[in-house]
Write a protein that holds these residues in place. Structure first.
Motif, PDB file in Angstrom:
ATOM      1  N   LEU A 259     -43.655 -17.112  13.797  1.00  0.00           N
ATOM      2  CA  LEU A 259     -43.244 -15.755  13.191  1.00  0.00           C
ATOM      3  C   LEU A 259     -42.654 -15.868  11.844  1.00  0.00           C
TER       4      LEU A 259
ATOM      5  N   MET B 182     -42.611  -7.543  15.411  1.00  0.00           N
ATOM      6  CA  MET B 182     -41.717  -7.341  16.199  1.00  0.00           C
ATOM      7  C   MET B 182     -40.845  -6.200  16.021  1.00  0.00           C
TER       8      MET B 182
ATOM      9  N   TRP C 100     -37.300 -11.040  21.668  1.00  0.00           N
ATOM     10  CA  TRP C 100     -38.728 -10.691  21.422  1.00  0.00           C
ATOM     11  C   TRP C 100     -39.665 -11.345  22.601  1.00  0.00           C
TER      12      TRP C 100
ATOM     13  N   SER D   5     -43.095 -10.749  12.184  1.00  0.00           N
ATOM     14  CA  SER D   5     -44.575 -10.656  12.685  1.00  0.00           C
ATOM     15  C   SER D   5     -44.865 -11.920  12.807  1.00  0.00           C
TER      16      SER D   5
END
Length: 139
Positions: A114, A16, A74, A103
């Motif tokens: 995430l 991200m 995101w 990530s």
């Protein structure tokens, strides 16, 4: 939905983009009050110091909201946050900057996990994981 992520368009290991958040005194006080957290350590510098802190510091509800903002910015407008599980570390003090990174660690159908982390000059302020439900389709 322009800019929206889909479950089919993400993979484990995707990073991200980092988000740097300036930590102003006004932001720390305003977000504590907005979340109805009236603990003096979030708005009164003298009492915060008296209680052992170097200054006022951000409350966990604000940190949780900033993690949510980071993830949903995101993921896009089609995402639904299903779970946020975070732990706090170093305080967020006024005058510093917290940088959020993350990530993709798991993709299970439409559920995407995430790993998120927020760091400031003192070290890790927050770390944990967030599970989002993403729509299917091609990105």
């Amino acid at each position: 939905m322009s800019g929206a992520r889909t479950a089919d368009g993400v993979s484990v290991g995707d990073e991200m983009p980092a988000l740097a958040i300036p930590l102003t005194r006004t932001m720390i006080v305003a977000t504590a009050v907005a979340s109805r957290d009236y603990q003096d350590v979030h708005h009164d510098p003298d009492l915060a110091v008296e209680r052992g802190s170097k200054d006022i510091f951000m409350n966990i509800l604000t940190t949780n909201g900033l993690v949510d903002r980071f993830v949903t910015s995101w993921a896009g407008p089609g995402a639904v946050v299903k779970r946020i599980r975070i732990r706090l570390g170093a305080p967020n003090y006024p005058g510093d900057t917290m940088t959020l990174t993350g990530s993709v660690t798991e993709v299970d159908g439409s559920l995407v996990t995430l790993a998120v982390r927020g760091e400031n000059a003192l070290g890790v302020h927050v770390h944990g994981d967030v599970v989002v439900l993403l729509p299917h389709g091609t990105a």
